[in-house]
Design an enzyme around this catalytic site. Structure first.
Site, mmCIF file in Angstrom:
data_model
loop_
_atom_site.group_PDB
_atom_site.id
_atom_site.type_symbol
_atom_site.label_atom_id
_atom_site.label_comp_id
_atom_site.label_asym_id
_atom_site.label_seq_id
_atom_site.Cartn_x
_atom_site.Cartn_y
_atom_site.Cartn_z
ATOM 1 N N ILE A 38 31.977 -22.991 13.648
ATOM 2 C CA ILE A 38 33.048 -23.903 14.092
ATOM 3 C C ILE A 38 33.363 -23.717 15.585
ATOM 4 C CG2 ILE A 38 34.092 -24.240 11.815
ATOM 5 C CD1 ILE A 38 36.268 -22.222 12.651
ATOM 6 N N HIS A 101 24.171 -12.467 9.929
ATOM 7 C CA HIS A 101 24.110 -13.906 10.203
ATOM 8 C C HIS A 101 23.161 -14.170 11.356
ATOM 9 C CE1 HIS A 101 27.614 -12.247 12.342
ATOM 10 N NE2 HIS A 101 27.534 -13.209 13.233
#
Ligand SMILES: [Zn+2]
Length: 138
Positions: A38, A101
């Site tokens: 985001i 990640h």
């Protein structure tokens, strides 16, 4: 599965996988999950994570490690095409969230992977890109 704190998942990415924290999911496999950052450094900035909670990428078992990079290999070229970028950069640091990640980022110039470039994206942009990538990765 992951780390618990007072019965709640302490890890934000584990909560994303459970659906307890909303995310702009773009792809999901049996063992891996991909969603939009985001705070992208570029539009189409994707985070690819294993569903299993592991902090350091090099602590993944061999199957998970290979599976993670196989997933990156599948998504990367599709991401490049969808976002019409020159390349897709890949980075793993892990300072922000202690759950493996892989950053997959459409890039057109050197140094665009720099995390200091991250900026908040609008809901409209995230929705639009997520819809495009869901279709692309399906
Ligand atoms: Zn986790």
């Amino acid at each position: 599965m992951g780390l618990f704190l007072n019965g709640m998942q302490a890890c934000i990415f584990c909560r994303v996988i459970e659906g307890a924290v909303p995310s702009y999911k773009v792809w999901e496999g049996e063992s891996f999950y991909a969603f939009l950052d985001i705070n992208p450094v570029n539009p189409g900035h994707v985070l690819l994570i294993p569903k299993k909670h592991v902090d350091f990428v090099f602590d993944l078992d061999d199957d998970s490690y290979q599976g993670l990079f196989n997933a990156a290999k599948r998504l990367g070229p599709l991401l490049k095409k969808a976002m019409n970028s020159k390349r897709v950069g890949m980075a793993i640091e892990g300072f922000g969230v202690p759950h493996v990640h892989v950053h997959l980022v459409p890039v057109n110039h050197r140094n665009e992977l720099n995390p200091l470039r991250a900026r908040g994206a609008s809901q409209e942009e995230l929705k639009r890109v997520a819809a495009l990538l869901q279709k692309t990765f399906a």
